[in-house]
Design a protein around this motif. Structure first.
Motif, short mmCIF file in Angstrom:
data_model
loop_
_atom_site.label_atom_id
_atom_site.label_comp_id
_atom_site.label_asym_id
_atom_site.label_seq_id
_atom_site.Cartn_x
_atom_site.Cartn_y
_atom_site.Cartn_z
N LEU A 53 4.35 -7.90 2.87
CA LEU A 53 5.15 -7.35 1.77
C LEU A 53 5.68 -8.43 0.85
N ASP A 54 5.81 -9.65 1.35
CA ASP A 54 6.24 -10.74 0.49
C ASP A 54 5.11 -11.19 -0.44
N ARG A 55 3.90 -11.25 0.06
CA ARG A 55 2.78 -11.71 -0.75
C ARG A 55 2.24 -10.62 -1.67
N PHE A 56 2.27 -9.37 -1.21
CA PHE A 56 1.74 -8.26 -2.00
C PHE A 56 2.82 -7.19 -2.18
N PRO A 57 3.83 -7.44 -3.00
CA PRO A 57 4.93 -6.47 -3.15
C PRO A 57 4.50 -5.16 -3.79
N ASP A 58 3.39 -5.15 -4.50
CA ASP A 58 2.92 -3.92 -5.13
C ASP A 58 1.85 -3.23 -4.28
N LEU A 59 1.83 -3.50 -3.01
CA LEU A 59 0.87 -2.90 -2.09
C LEU A 59 0.99 -1.38 -2.12
N ARG A 60 -0.14 -0.69 -2.23
CA ARG A 60 -0.13 0.77 -2.31
C ARG A 60 -1.42 1.32 -1.70
N PRO A 61 -1.37 2.54 -1.17
CA PRO A 61 -2.56 3.13 -0.54
C PRO A 61 -3.56 3.62 -1.59
N VAL A 62 -4.82 3.59 -1.23
CA VAL A 62 -5.89 4.07 -2.12
C VAL A 62 -6.12 5.56 -1.90
N ASP A 63 -6.13 6.00 -0.65
CA ASP A 63 -6.46 7.39 -0.32
C ASP A 63 -5.18 8.21 -0.15
N ALA A 64 -5.21 9.42 -0.68
CA ALA A 64 -4.05 10.30 -0.59
C ALA A 64 -3.90 10.88 0.82
N THR A 65 -5.03 11.07 1.51
CA THR A 65 -5.01 11.66 2.85
C THR A 65 -5.39 10.61 3.88
N PRO A 66 -4.61 10.45 4.92
CA PRO A 66 -4.95 9.44 5.94
C PRO A 66 -6.29 9.74 6.61
N ASP A 67 -7.02 8.69 6.93
CA ASP A 67 -8.31 8.82 7.60
C ASP A 67 -8.09 8.70 9.11
N TRP A 68 -7.69 9.83 9.71
CA TRP A 68 -7.36 9.80 11.13
C TRP A 68 -8.60 9.86 11.99
N GLN A 69 -8.56 9.17 13.09
CA GLN A 69 -9.60 9.26 14.11
C GLN A 69 -9.25 10.38 15.06
N ALA A 70 -10.21 11.24 15.38
CA ALA A 70 -9.96 12.35 16.29
C ALA A 70 -9.55 11.80 17.65
N SER A 71 -8.44 12.30 18.15
CA SER A 71 -7.94 11.77 19.42
C SER A 71 -7.17 12.88 20.13
N SER A 72 -6.36 12.51 21.11
CA SER A 72 -5.61 13.50 21.87
C SER A 72 -4.33 13.87 21.14
N PRO A 73 -3.63 14.93 21.58
CA PRO A 73 -2.36 15.29 20.93
C PRO A 73 -1.29 14.22 21.11
N PHE A 74 -1.48 13.33 22.07
CA PHE A 74 -0.46 12.32 22.34
C PHE A 74 -0.54 11.12 21.42
N GLN A 75 -1.68 10.90 20.79
CA GLN A 75 -1.83 9.68 20.01
C GLN A 75 -2.94 9.88 18.98
N HIS A 76 -2.77 9.27 17.82
CA HIS A 76 -3.83 9.27 16.83
C HIS A 76 -3.91 7.89 16.18
N ASP A 77 -5.12 7.49 15.88
CA ASP A 77 -5.37 6.17 15.31
C ASP A 77 -6.08 6.33 13.97
N LEU A 78 -5.92 5.33 13.13
CA LEU A 78 -6.56 5.34 11.82
C LEU A 78 -7.94 4.70 11.90
N ASN A 79 -8.91 5.37 11.31
CA ASN A 79 -10.22 4.74 11.16
C ASN A 79 -10.17 3.66 10.10
N THR A 80 -9.54 4.00 8.99
CA THR A 80 -9.39 3.05 7.88
C THR A 80 -8.03 3.27 7.23
#
Length: 574
Positions: free
Chosen positions: A538-565
């Motif tokens: 956050l110090d080096r890239f203060p204008d950091l922002r997401p490109v995709d409006a919807t998270p790219d979730w990896q299919a997983s269990s109800p207890f945990q989910h991980d991001l593909n990208t």
């Protein structure tokens, strides 16, 4: 620990026979099981089928097993297979004219048999649990179990439309499904409802109890009557021939911390605590800063990156690789191996388990020369700590390489999840992101809130060693229990406005890294890496922002989910 290691101990003095036998039965019973896995599942009786059919869509009752017949048959079968293992070993020694060793093996087998019968009773009950869960898992997405379950879109082929009360040996307890469309869309809302209606519930897909209240989860983590569940249990769904093929995989898992008996688990923890102290972790901060800057330097001119691929995974992978003394040129191997090892923690097909075994064997073979080098030239790293303990007779080479595989995997998967999912939480709460940019001293508190809201440890699995009572619900011995930290960390009895992401929250008594004897050894390291990463990013890239409006979730269990990208963009810098 291999049989030869024990025999070498016995060979030094016949008087050590009893102590070596005791060690074998407490540390390596699973390795001697051979192909004594589950053969089949006892079908429902006709009257049970009629009652279940009459209920129709009202709900699904877990199948009832003829436990007495099943146990009698399997106890005899298991003991026979274990004695066969001993006989084969003694025969090999006899053929080599090692009659002394052969006689010791046979004597140890006779001494060990009574305990084996008792252990077989315990394992038989665990097989009933594992088999029913994995049989159901084979129906995910409508796919046949012989083709292997599909990880993407893990939805049961049959889902109950309504909850109903099930009657079991403990009385009446309400059951809930975790694999409905509602659960997949919003597991947080589902856990809130379960916690309010019945904090301890039955989950038919898992054939297990689910605990959702924070106080009960904390009590469960501290309760010594709840033993760690071995990840190798899932291998018992396979055929005997397939189990034999995967014996090296199971042998490695059985030596992992958290998968051994409590005494060995404490032994490994005591060894590694020497290295994972707060002072040692703080000494790594300058190197973590250097590695973070190096990774950001590589993407700065482009003005965009995939946080998962370019930062979240490489940073902790490089750190844990340096802790183990891996050369820089070989660190890309670690990420490839870790992707394969992930199959152990999922419902994976036979092909994935084979690849997982190949990668684990490759990792162990890679680590053995490094360990030999530490014996000759000691260094202040994890392998050096293990080498010193081996010299003192506290650990064997096989245990060292097996647990280093676990460290290599867990040491960067946990932190990668924390960095990627934590950054997404900041994007989803822009006011908290702005506050963190203005006050970077809040970073440690922000990391704790990330762990609470979406930590890497969604649940821990335990087995009851004796009857217990959790949340006023009596539970028999040898039952599977899921302690859902993802639900407990949003318990309104403990956290005000539990669904609000607040980086200034205090106190923050979450259980993301476990508690008690099973507390995560690398917790301090993961916190430090995330702290340094977010400060620099956050110090080096203060204008950091997401490109995709919807998270790219990896299919997983109800207890945990991980991001593909997690693609982001920022102002390009040279």
């Amino acid at each position: 620990m291999q049989l030869n290691d024990h025999l070498r101990k016995v060979m030094t003095s016949p008087l050590r026979l009893l102590s070596a036998t005791r060690e074998m039965r407490t540390t390596r019973p699973a390795e001697l099981c051979g192909n004594a896995g589950i053969r089949h599942v006892i079908p429902e009786r006709s009257d049970q089928v009629a009652r279940r059919t009459a209920r129709g869509s009202a709900g699904h009752r877990p199948p009832t097993f003829d436990k007495t017949t099943y146990r009698k048959r399997n106890v005899v079968e298991r003991c026979f297979n274990r004695l066969k293992q001993w006989r084969d070993l003694a025969t090999r020694y006899a053929k080599r004219a090692s009659l002394y060793r052969a006689s010791l093996v046979l004597t140890a087998a006779i001494i060990w048999l009574p305990w084996s019968a008792g252990q077989a009773l315990v394992e038989t009950r665990r097989d009933l649990v594992s088999a029913n869960f994995l049989r159901f898992a084979g129906n995910f997405s409508g796919r046949s179990s012989d083709r292997g379950p599909r990880l993407a879109g893990m939805v049961p082929a049959y889902v109950p439309r309504h909850n109903h009360c099930m009657e079991d040996m403990n009385g009446t307890i309400r059951q809930n499904s975790l694999f409905t469309p509602e659960a997949r869309e919003n597991p947080t809302r589902l856990f809130h409802r379960i916690r309010a209606e019945n904090p301890v519930t039955w989950v038919p897909e898992l054939n297990a109890y689910l605990v959702t209240r924070h106080a009960d989860i904390v009590a469960g983590m501290k309760d010594r009557r709840l033993a760690n569940a071995n990840m190798a249990q899932g291998l018992r769904r396979l055929s005997p021939a397939e189990q034999d093929e995967l014996l090296p995989l199971r042998a490695s898992i059985d030596m992992w911390m958290g998968h051994t008996n409590p005494a060995d688990h404490v032994r490994f923890q005591q060894l590694l605590k020497r290295y994972f102290t707060r002072a040692t972790v703080d000494a790594l901060r300058p190197r973590v800063r250097e590695l973070t800057h190096e990774l950001l330097d590589a993407v700065a001119p482009q003005g965009r990156m995939d946080v998962v691929k370019d930062l979240a995974y490489p940073l902790p992978a490089n750190v844990i690789a340096e802790m183990l003394g891996m050369p820089i040129r070989d660190r890309e191997l670690l990420q490839a191996w870790s992707r394969d090892v992930l199959a152990v923690f999922q419902i994976a097909s036979l092909a994935r388990l084979r690849q997982c075994q190949r990668s684990i064997v490759e990792m162990q073979d890679y680590l053995r020369p490094l360990l030999a080098e530490r014996r000759q030239r000691p260094r202040e790293d994890v392998l050096g700590t293990f080498a010193a303990a081996e010299k003192d007779g506290l650990v064997t080479e096989d245990e060292i390489v097996a647990n280093c595989v676990l460290l290599l995997f867990a040491g960067h998967e946990t932190t990668a999840h924390l960095i990627a999912n934590g950054l997404l939480l900041l994007f989803q709460n822009p006011e908290q992101l702005d506050l963190l940019k203005r006050k970077p001293e809040l970073t440690p508190s922000a990391v704790e809130e990330m762990l609470r809201c979406d930590g890497p440890g969604g649940s821990v699995v335990r087995t009851t060693t004796e009857p217990v009572v959790i949340g006023d619900v009596p539970i028999a011995a040898h039952q599977i229990i899921y302690l859902a930290m993802v639900a407990g960390n949003r318990d309104p009895e403990v956290f005000d406005e539990p669904d609000r992401f607040d980086i200034t929250r205090t106190p923050n008594r979450h259980t993301a890294f476990g508690m008690g004897a099973s507390y995560c050894l690398g917790a301090a390291l993961a916190r430090m890496e995330a702290d340094e990463c977010f400060r620099i990013l956050l110090d080096r890239f203060p204008d950091l922002r997401p490109v995709d409006a919807t998270p790219d979730w990896q299919a997983s269990s109800p207890f945990q989910h991980d991001l593909n990208t997690l693609r982001v963009e920022f102002t390009a810098r040279d």
